[in-house]
Design a protein around this motif. Structure first.
Motif, PDB file in Angstrom:
ATOM      1  N   THR A 103       1.704  21.347  -1.654  1.00  0.00           N
ATOM      2  CA  THR A 103       2.728  20.840  -2.565  1.00  0.00           C
ATOM      3  C   THR A 103       2.751  21.677  -3.839  1.00  0.00           C
ATOM      4  O   THR A 103       1.756  21.759  -4.543  1.00  0.00           O
ATOM      5  CB  THR A 103       2.463  19.384  -2.955  1.00  0.00           C
ATOM      6  OG1 THR A 103       1.063  19.175  -2.941  1.00  0.00           O
ATOM      7  CG2 THR A 103       3.158  18.434  -2.017  1.00  0.00           C
ATOM      8  N   ARG A 133      -1.071  10.016  -4.060  1.00  0.00           N
ATOM      9  CA  ARG A 133      -0.614  11.398  -3.923  1.00  0.00           C
ATOM     10  C   ARG A 133      -1.718  12.374  -4.301  1.00  0.00           C
ATOM     11  O   ARG A 133      -1.741  13.511  -3.864  1.00  0.00           O
ATOM     12  CB  ARG A 133       0.613  11.643  -4.786  1.00  0.00           C
ATOM     13  CG  ARG A 133       0.394  11.563  -6.282  1.00  0.00           C
ATOM     14  CD  ARG A 133       1.621  12.076  -7.024  1.00  0.00           C
ATOM     15  NE  ARG A 133       1.525  11.908  -8.453  1.00  0.00           N
ATOM     16  CZ  ARG A 133       1.745  10.782  -9.096  1.00  0.00           C
ATOM     17  NH1 ARG A 133       2.046   9.697  -8.400  1.00  0.00           N
ATOM     18  NH2 ARG A 133       1.639  10.703 -10.409  1.00  0.00           N
ATOM     19  N   PHE A 134      -2.641  11.918  -5.105  1.00  0.00           N
ATOM     20  CA  PHE A 134      -3.737  12.800  -5.508  1.00  0.00           C
ATOM     21  C   PHE A 134      -4.701  13.023  -4.344  1.00  0.00           C
ATOM     22  O   PHE A 134      -5.028  14.149  -3.995  1.00  0.00           O
ATOM     23  CB  PHE A 134      -4.468  12.213  -6.704  1.00  0.00           C
ATOM     24  CG  PHE A 134      -3.600  12.081  -7.912  1.00  0.00           C
ATOM     25  CD1 PHE A 134      -3.054  13.191  -8.523  1.00  0.00           C
ATOM     26  CD2 PHE A 134      -3.306  10.827  -8.432  1.00  0.00           C
ATOM     27  CE1 PHE A 134      -2.237  13.079  -9.634  1.00  0.00           C
ATOM     28  CE2 PHE A 134      -2.492  10.709  -9.539  1.00  0.00           C
ATOM     29  CZ  PHE A 134      -1.951  11.826 -10.141  1.00  0.00           C
ATOM     30  N   ALA A 135      -5.102  11.913  -3.769  1.00  0.00           N
ATOM     31  CA  ALA A 135      -6.020  12.031  -2.640  1.00  0.00           C
ATOM     32  C   ALA A 135      -5.382  12.837  -1.517  1.00  0.00           C
ATOM     33  O   ALA A 135      -6.025  13.683  -0.892  1.00  0.00           O
ATOM     34  CB  ALA A 135      -6.401  10.647  -2.139  1.00  0.00           C
ATOM     35  N   ARG A 136      -4.132  12.586  -1.310  1.00  0.00           N
ATOM     36  CA  ARG A 136      -3.435  13.321  -0.265  1.00  0.00           C
ATOM     37  C   ARG A 136      -3.330  14.798  -0.618  1.00  0.00           C
ATOM     38  O   ARG A 136      -3.515  15.673   0.227  1.00  0.00           O
ATOM     39  CB  ARG A 136      -2.052  12.710  -0.077  1.00  0.00           C
ATOM     40  CG  ARG A 136      -1.236  13.417   0.967  1.00  0.00           C
ATOM     41  CD  ARG A 136       0.018  12.647   1.273  1.00  0.00           C
ATOM     42  NE  ARG A 136      -0.235  11.487   2.113  1.00  0.00           N
ATOM     43  CZ  ARG A 136       0.740  10.762   2.663  1.00  0.00           C
ATOM     44  NH1 ARG A 136       1.989  11.064   2.431  1.00  0.00           N
ATOM     45  NH2 ARG A 136       0.448   9.741   3.422  1.00  0.00           N
ATOM     46  N   GLY A 137      -3.025  15.045  -1.881  1.00  0.00           N
ATOM     47  CA  GLY A 137      -2.904  16.433  -2.314  1.00  0.00           C
ATOM     48  C   GLY A 137      -4.224  17.177  -2.187  1.00  0.00           C
ATOM     49  O   GLY A 137      -4.246  18.367  -1.907  1.00  0.00           O
ATOM     50  N   MET A 138      -5.310  16.478  -2.376  1.00  0.00           N
ATOM     51  CA  MET A 138      -6.618  17.114  -2.290  1.00  0.00           C
ATOM     52  C   MET A 138      -6.847  17.713  -0.916  1.00  0.00           C
ATOM     53  O   MET A 138      -7.346  18.820  -0.766  1.00  0.00           O
ATOM     54  CB  MET A 138      -7.718  16.085  -2.539  1.00  0.00           C
ATOM     55  CG  MET A 138      -7.850  15.717  -3.958  1.00  0.00           C
ATOM     56  SD  MET A 138      -9.558  15.713  -4.485  1.00  0.00           S
ATOM     57  CE  MET A 138     -10.234  17.116  -3.693  1.00  0.00           C
ATOM     58  N   TYR A 164       0.814  -1.214   0.000  1.00  0.00           N
ATOM     59  CA  TYR A 164       0.000   0.000   0.000  1.00  0.00           C
ATOM     60  C   TYR A 164       0.850   1.267   0.000  1.00  0.00           C
ATOM     61  O   TYR A 164       1.811   1.381   0.746  1.00  0.00           O
ATOM     62  CB  TYR A 164      -0.896   0.026   1.240  1.00  0.00           C
ATOM     63  CG  TYR A 164      -1.503   1.375   1.512  1.00  0.00           C
ATOM     64  CD1 TYR A 164      -2.519   1.875   0.695  1.00  0.00           C
ATOM     65  CD2 TYR A 164      -1.053   2.157   2.570  1.00  0.00           C
ATOM     66  CE1 TYR A 164      -3.066   3.116   0.940  1.00  0.00           C
ATOM     67  CE2 TYR A 164      -1.602   3.397   2.818  1.00  0.00           C
ATOM     68  CZ  TYR A 164      -2.600   3.879   2.005  1.00  0.00           C
ATOM     69  OH  TYR A 164      -3.138   5.107   2.245  1.00  0.00           O
ATOM     70  N   ARG A 165       0.503   2.187  -0.881  1.00  0.00           N
ATOM     71  CA  ARG A 165       1.083   3.535  -0.837  1.00  0.00           C
ATOM     72  C   ARG A 165      -0.034   4.535  -1.013  1.00  0.00           C
ATOM     73  O   ARG A 165      -0.836   4.416  -1.945  1.00  0.00           O
ATOM     74  CB  ARG A 165       2.099   3.719  -1.958  1.00  0.00           C
ATOM     75  CG  ARG A 165       3.509   3.315  -1.589  1.00  0.00           C
ATOM     76  CD  ARG A 165       4.367   3.197  -2.817  1.00  0.00           C
ATOM     77  NE  ARG A 165       3.984   2.039  -3.617  1.00  0.00           N
ATOM     78  CZ  ARG A 165       4.003   2.021  -4.938  1.00  0.00           C
ATOM     79  NH1 ARG A 165       4.326   3.096  -5.614  1.00  0.00           N
ATOM     80  NH2 ARG A 165       3.657   0.922  -5.586  1.00  0.00           N
TER      81      ARG A 165
END
Lengths: 346, 346
Positions: A79, A69-74, A65-66
């Motif tokens: 960033t 980055r999109f969901a996190r960026g949202m 699992y990683r």
DNA sequence: TTGTATGCGTTATCAA
DNA sequence: TTGATAACGCATACAA
């Protein structure tokens, strides 16, 4: 279960990748906790039982699992990604600028997506099409004109490298070519040269370097006109050599020559010497850029050195201003002056 | 409403950036349509009245609206971002590799985030900390060992550049240093040299080039041991010069020298000539890399040329395999052989 | 041609 | 210490 799959479908490649990447939800399910708990474990927050955490982390590892980055960026702002567009990474000039950009960006915590357009108009546009979606700002060298750039930019802030204020409505940083050429020309004239040629680059529009050269020619009342300018195909040594050959044919009486950049100047030296002209005795050669390379060739290249690294840093600073809604730098703040470095070739 | 805000706080700078970036929702509201309609207009879909579209686009322009790349990324899969970690962009070797990476990535529609670690262990780790969150895979040069890398990688696929199979458990591509040194050594021995020194680089662990050098020394039974190897501080010309000075002091009887790379070799030539040794008559110099630079110095550098651009491309291909769950390339497919290019220095 | 409802994967807030 | 729920901003079915 991988073993099972292999038994059922023995033909399938052993390391076949899972179709869909694991999400936080999958991990939560496997670890038997909520998504929030997974988030806490993965992001190393407190407020979590060490044992639970270990279990979650193990589940995450198993599922490879990683976090997206999109969901996190949202949900997490902050960033910043800048786009850097370079015509040719293999021309030693540009890595220097790029290094400056990268360094300044790193200090601000920005990331940099780099595109090498290989001096191709179409690739410039494609790069912009991508970067306009993926970058928060773009800095770079472009051949396309303002309107085209604007069209492919979709409103993303742009900082142009080395496109003069009267040539663009975008913010820009660059080098004060006129100031450089003036110094170089003064140096040559001081040494008694009057029949001075120029090897111009073929990119961009007629360019400030050529204009400055012509202006200086007039100022010093030299017996020189446009016919003393030859275009180098490409900005490399080979282009300089070929152009020099032609210029030597056209203007054998020439005693000094300006290179559009150091690479072209080095090409000029090589061509001249191959023709039996000694440098600088029979023919003086002046470069422009101040590449490290210039110190290594023989004779060492006299050149108009400019701080490429600083140029890159400056570009990032300009971007930062744009983003902050401040007035962009202009004038001497944004246009670095070259410095004459006298070595052996002129 | 913005007008209201400004009236209440008249001191605010005229070009002050809006606090919050406009969203599709804001545009919809301003244009008096639904968000869906805005999406259609912005993404140039059909099924929309030209007039509506114009109105929406105008509203978007006024608000300086740009779709969030994160939100878009969430819903549209497929944007791949690779991280490229380079020790020093200003060393002409690395831009060549980078150009290859960029080219291959572009062909696949990938973006590349570039980090220049300036050969600093800590910066390597920071780069990984960032890239592990922002990139789908990483390729690059690293000094940190496998365990450290893994710790900062958080599961992101990694392709190491020039770290041998027995030195890492990660996938890798590189150059077959041993094959290169073998050719170079054979060339020198063939020319009668036996007292051969080496200017090694100081990065990385003892390194395959040194090991290969020592192996060849044994094979040819040369009167040479570790004391014939001097370390260059940094991988540039200056480091090479300084190291050569030392080596010349330690081993004045030396008749030929291997450079860890072309830059160091060029430094060696300069140091040697400054000491009155002619190259190649008194001292032969062999480079490694095959930089363009080598053709420009005098005497032109004999070197073990390697296809840096291809190396970069290969790294991307390796990444693609990892992502596809295929077996990584190994052996000769992943380790390019250098080619001896004989010029004047040896 | 346009609008409504839903989901994408994550973090933050708050309650348990 | 943990979990439910609500955003975050966009695109895509599907309905109107």
């Amino acid at each position: 279960m991988r073993a099972d799959e292999q038994q059922r479908e023995p033909v399938i490649h052993a390391s076949e990748a899972p179709r869909r990447r694991a999400t936080i939800h999958d991990v939560a399910k496997l670890a038997g906790v909520s998504r929030q708990t997974v988030s806490r474990a993965v992001n190393d927050k407190g407020e979590i039982d060490p044992e639970t955490k270990a279990r979650v982390l193990e589940a995450a590892r198993m599922l490879d699992y990683r976090p997206s980055r999109f969901a996190r960026g949202m949900v997490r702002k902050g960033t910043v990604t800048a786009g850097l567009v370079i015509p040719d990474l293999r021309n030693p000039f540009f890595p220097e600028v790029a290094a400056g950009v990268l360094e300044a960006a790193e200090q601000r915590g920005w990331q940099v997506v780099v595109c090498d357009t290989r001096t191709d108009d179409a690739r410039e546009r494609e790069a912009l099409d991508v970067l306009s979606h993926q970058a928060d700002a773009v800095v770079g060298y472009f051949k396309n004109d303002d309107d085209v750039l604007a069209r492919h930019l979709g409103g993303v802030p742009l900082v142009l490298l080395e496109r003069g204020p009267q040539q663009t409505r975008f913010a820009a940083v660059g080098i004060d070519a006129a100031a450089g050429i003036e110094q170089g020309m003064a140096h040559l004239v001081r040494a008694g040269h009057r029949r001075i040629g120029m090897l111009d680059g073929d990119r961009l529009t007629p360019g400030p370097r050529r204009a400055a050269f012509l202006a200086e020619v007039r100022r010093h009342a030299l017996p020189v006109d446009e016919s003393w300018i030859e275009l180098s195909a490409g900005h490399g040594v080979a282009g300089g050599e070929a152009a020099m050959e032609r210029l030597l044919d056209a203007r054998p009486e020439m005693t000094a020559v300006f290179g559009f950049n150091d690479l072209i100047a080095v090409g000029a030296m090589r061509a001249a010497r191959r023709r039996g002209r000694r440098v600088p005795e029979d023919l003086a050669v002046m470069g422009f850029d101040g590449l490290a390379l210039g110190e290594l060739v023989e004779p060492a290249l006299t050149t108009l050195h400019l701080d490429k690294h600083r140029l890159g840093r400056l570009a990032v600073e300009q971007v930062a201003r744009l983003r902050a809604g401040e007035e962009p730098l202009t004038g001497a703040d944004a246009w670095l002056a070259p410095e004459l470095v006298v070595r052996d070739s002129a």
